[in-house]
Structures are given as C-alpha cells and as structure tokens.
Design a protein around this motif. Structure first.
Motif, short mmCIF file in Angstrom:
data_model
loop_
_atom_site.label_atom_id
_atom_site.label_comp_id
_atom_site.label_asym_id
_atom_site.label_seq_id
_atom_site.Cartn_x
_atom_site.Cartn_y
_atom_site.Cartn_z
N GLY A 32 0.80 -1.18 0.14
CA GLY A 32 -0.10 0.01 -0.02
C GLY A 32 0.85 1.16 -0.03
N TRP A 33 1.96 1.30 0.95
CA TRP A 33 2.77 2.30 0.84
C TRP A 33 3.34 2.58 -0.65
N LEU A 34 3.78 1.53 -1.26
CA LEU A 34 4.32 1.85 -2.57
C LEU A 34 3.55 2.36 -3.67
N ASN A 35 2.44 1.57 -3.55
CA ASN A 35 1.30 2.11 -4.50
C ASN A 35 0.90 3.40 -4.29
N ALA A 36 0.72 4.01 -3.02
CA ALA A 36 0.52 5.30 -2.58
C ALA A 36 1.47 6.41 -3.25
N VAL A 37 2.78 5.94 -3.19
CA VAL A 37 3.83 6.74 -3.79
C VAL A 37 3.58 6.76 -5.07
N ALA A 38 3.38 5.77 -6.03
CA ALA A 38 3.15 5.55 -7.49
C ALA A 38 1.95 6.65 -7.71
N VAL A 163 7.11 11.98 -2.46
CA VAL A 163 7.43 10.69 -1.71
C VAL A 163 7.19 10.77 -0.21
N THR A 164 7.65 11.77 0.64
CA THR A 164 7.44 11.76 1.97
C THR A 164 5.99 12.15 2.42
N GLY A 175 10.11 8.67 9.21
CA GLY A 175 11.51 8.29 9.03
C GLY A 175 11.79 7.13 8.13
N LEU A 176 10.95 6.54 7.27
CA LEU A 176 11.01 5.54 6.60
C LEU A 176 11.77 6.06 5.40
N PHE A 177 11.79 7.12 4.93
CA PHE A 177 12.39 7.87 3.85
C PHE A 177 12.99 9.44 4.04
N ALA A 178 14.11 9.44 3.61
CA ALA A 178 14.70 10.74 3.86
C ALA A 178 15.77 11.21 2.53
#
Length: 489
Positions: A32-38, A163-164, A175-178
C-alpha cells in the motif's frame, strides 16, 4: 559533532526506528505504501517533468515515459511483496530417525535494515529518488535515505517531498524515507553505522571509492554498485550479408539514444573485417543531430574521451583507430554532443585493451573488425564485465559457443535487438561482472529485492515466534519449499 553530522545522525536514528516498524508491517501494508507513492508521482507528473527537463534537458517525451516506468516499478514491487516468494520460505521438518537426527529448521529472508541509495544522473526518475533501488528496499521493509544527484537538485527535492507526503498519508512510519545532498553527506552516509547496505549508480571512480569505504568499515556492508558497461555487440558475417542496412540503422539509433548516456549503450560492436559496414553506419548517423548532455561536467568530459581514443597509437606508431564519422574536436557543452564512430581491429584491441576499451560516456561507439571466430573469441576475452551483450546472427547459425562466452561477461544476452531499453518485470537481470556491477544481484526487476535481505534460520522454534510465512498452516498463502518440495498455494 558538526551540525551536518548531527542532522545525519538524527536521520539514521529515525531510519532505524522506521526500519523496525516496516519489518513488522505486513506485505499488504508495505504494498500500500508503494502504490501510494506511485499514485502521487503520477498525479504530479506534469510538474515533475517540467522540473526535470529544465535540469537535465532530456525532453518532455522521454521524461514522461520515465515517470511511467518509475511508477510501474513501484507497483511491480508492490506485487512482489504480496506474491510472497521473495521471502524464500523454507521448512524442513524434524526427522529423529535420520543419521544424525535432523532438527526442525525454518528459514526465510528478512530486511537488512536502513539502506543508503545514491541517485544516478542519467535517469532522474527511474534511478533516482523514487527509483528502483528505493522501491525494492521499501518493498521488503527497509528504510531508505537517498543521496540526491547534483545534476537535478530541484527535482530531487520535489520528488522527495511527494514521496514523504505520500508515505505519511498511507500510514508508513516516520523516518522511513529521507533525502540528503552533497558529496560529504554521501560519504558520511556510507560510513554511518546505522546503514546496512548501499545502492549506487554512477562512475567507476566515484563508485569504487564508496565501495572501498563500505567494505573497510569496522562492520563491512554490501555495496551494490552499477559502475560502467561497454555492452559488446557481435555481428556475424551471415547477418551482415543479409541485413547490413537494417543493422546500421538500428545501431545508429541505439548508441545515440539520449545522447549516448544510457548505461546499456552499445559501446563496442564486433564486425567481420573488410566489409562496407563502417560506411553504412556513417550514413545512418549523418542525420543524428548533436544533443545536450546531462551536465556541463559530463559534456566537458565527452570530447576529452574522444580525443584520448583518437590519439592512440599501435606499438608500430600507427593510429590504433580511425574516425568513420563525426568530429572528434567538438564543444559538447556549448553545442551539444555530436555522434562519433570509430573503427579499429581486434588485433589492436588485444595489443592495448585497457586503452581501447575505456568507456566514453556519450554518443560514440567503437567498431572492432575481426578476421575469424578465434580472433573474435580472443578479443571478447579481454572485454570487461558488462550489463548486456548482443548477438546478431542468422537463423540456423550455430552461435552456442559465442553465447556461452557472452553469458560469462554480461548479465543479459540479447538476440537480434539492441540493448538500450530495459524492461522492468520478473525476468529482468540488470547486472553483470565488475565493473558493470559490484555484486551478483540485479538493480532492475523483481529480484532486486534480494540485495536488501538476509537469510535467518529458526531451529525448533515455537510457532508463536515464527513469521507467518513459516507457520505450518501457511496463513499468507505463499509459495514455500517444504521438506525439499516446492509447494504452491
């Protein structure tokens, strides 16, 4: 500590906390996180392409397609996580009657922890902030800190913001992405004890320096670098006799694509000696205009590489190469990079391989004329490891020995096509022997996730502590190997 060091320490500490949370999340949550970024990148494609074109000069059409590729790979890795075979779950039941007795052993792959990703200049979306390295690491439960590329800083910053925000809205841990910027930050990132692996796409000198830092740490970590590739093409006499014009046109389009700045550009082309193919290629290149390069630094280096190759001499003092087409003396920074075609002989390559087989980043290729299969094999033996190798032969030709040799020096072997253009799917392999890559694993395709996982085996463990993938009833419904037999759901 300096302010920059304190800021990086704060980011890596947050990444460590987020990695623990991401590892505990379900595959469906991470997908779900990846699809949200896409979805977020697709929703902002017009803005992102405009920024990218201003900074890279790659053009709206190319960049729009690259955004689609980037969001496509994010969705691919979402599918990889929910399909489940990426865990490589194995169950070997206890067998007290065996000699010696065997315990109950259950093994799977676990995320390695916080990962550093270095963006590439030539793919500002697909190999950058939200590119394949980032997507594959997030997919398996790693946190990611990206070092943005200096060639597209504004795009890096805006992409990171999108992305954030998308991750936060989807419920991913903070903190998952920076994103960090600057050479010093990149060096410090590789050395930070919280970082457990590094993904890098860039030059051999820069990548090698970071590779050495990664493996010389008190706790050495994997460095997955894609550093350089000549991508040899071999054309047989039968293929040249049958379709020389078609081959010249295809080669011209491939090595000039994107101003020759693709990592899969065909930089070496082995052809039979004494043919008219060099002239045909010169004709095919004639309508290819000079094109702007990604950065001033790259544009300034291109003519230097051309001049170095043109200046080479044999031991007898004769020119080692001749120019078939294009100007060696050019100002690529001011006027764009013009295509250049060189030709040399296999004997000259064998005499000075390091000099003739030096990668020149830009729209140039080197034709290498061979006299017979033995000379071809000897010349191929000195070609450095590459991402791709290509064969152009006619139906019915026995090229099995040639294919076996090419399989040893490249990760992808193509037949009848051209290497520029990399499909993103389950079967892709985008890696090869050094310097193409520093490891055995690909940076494109479903198995890219394997770089950011490590195996853990559990012996005689109570079911309550096991990952769902290793429980007896297979609640995830994923493929597993049980007592040596592959069991599909």
């Amino acid at each position: 500590m300096t302010t920059a060091t304190l800021e990086l320490s704060a980011l890596t500490a947050a990444a460590t906390r987020a990695a623990n949370a991401a590892a505990a999340a379900s595959d469906v949550e991470r997908a779900g996180w990846l699809n949200a970024v896409a979805d977020a990148l697709d929703a902002n494609v017009t803005e992102l392409v405009a920024i990218a074109d201003a900074e890279t000069r790659l053009g709206t059409a190319r960049l729009t397609g690259e955004v689609a590729r980037t969001t496509g790979q994010l969705r691919l890795f979402a599918a990889v996580t929910t399909e489940g075979s990426y865990l490589e779950a194995v169950i070997d039941h206890a067998d007290p009657s065996a000699t010696p007795p065997r315990p109950d052993l259950r093994r799977l792959l676990k995320p390695i922890g916080p990962v550093a990703v270095f963006s590439a200049s030539n793919f500002p979306f697909a190999f950058s902030v939200a590119g394949g390295d980032t997507a594959s690491a997030l997919a398996v439960g790693c946190s990611v800190i990206v070092k943005g590329h200096s060639g597209h800083p504004g795009l890096s910053q805006r992409t990171a913001e999108i992305v954030t925000d998308a991750l936060a809205a989807a419920g991913a841990p903070a903190g998952l992405f920076a994103l960090v910027s600057g050479r010093e930050a990149g060096t410090a990132l590789v050395q930070d004890p919280a970082i457990k692996a590094v993904g890098f796409t860039g030059s051999i000198p820069g990548g090698r320096a970071l590779f050495d830092l990664a493996v010389s740490r008190p706790d050495p970590i994997p460095f997955y670098g894609e550093l350089g590739s000549l991508n040899p093409v071999v054309v047989t006499a039968a293929a040249l006799q049958e379709r020389a014009g078609e081959l010249a046109s295809g080669l011209a389009g491939s090595f000039t694509l994107g101003a020759g700045q693709f990592c899969t550009k065909p930089g070496l082309v082995f052809i039979p000696a004494g043919t008219g193919f060099p002239a045909l290629l010169a004709d095919a290149v004639r309508d290819k205009d000079a094109a702007p390069m990604l950065t001033d630094r790259i544009a300034e280096a291109y003519p230097d590489g051309l001049k170095a190759l043109a200046a080479l001499r044999t031991t007898a003092g004769l020119p080692a190469v001749r120019v078939v087409s294009g100007p060696v003396d050019q100002d690529a920074a001011a006027n764009g990079a013009a295509p250049v075609v060189f030709v040399t002989g296999a004997a000259d390559v064998l005499e000075q391989p390091e000099e003739l087989l030096e990668e020149c980043f830009g729209p140039t290729t080197l034709l290498i004329e061979y006299s017979d299969p033995d000379q071809l094999g000897a010349a191929l033996a000195v070609v450095p490891g590459s991402l791709t190798a290509t064969v152009h032969a006619q139906p019915g030709e026995d090229v099995s020995e040639l294919v076996e040799q090419l399989s040893g020096l490249a990760g992808r072997v193509l037949f009848g096509g051209w290497p520029t253009g990399v499909a993103v799917n389950w079967g892709q392999q985008h890696g090869g022997p050094y310097p193409a890559t520093t490891s055995l694993f690909t940076s494109v395709g479903a198995t890219a996730v394997r770089r950011f996982q490590r195996p853990v085996a559990y012996q005689d463990a109570p079911e309550t502590v096991l990952h769902p993938a290793l429980r007896e009833d297979n609640p995830l419904g994923i493929p597993r190997r049980v007592d040596g037999v592959l069991v599909l759901p």
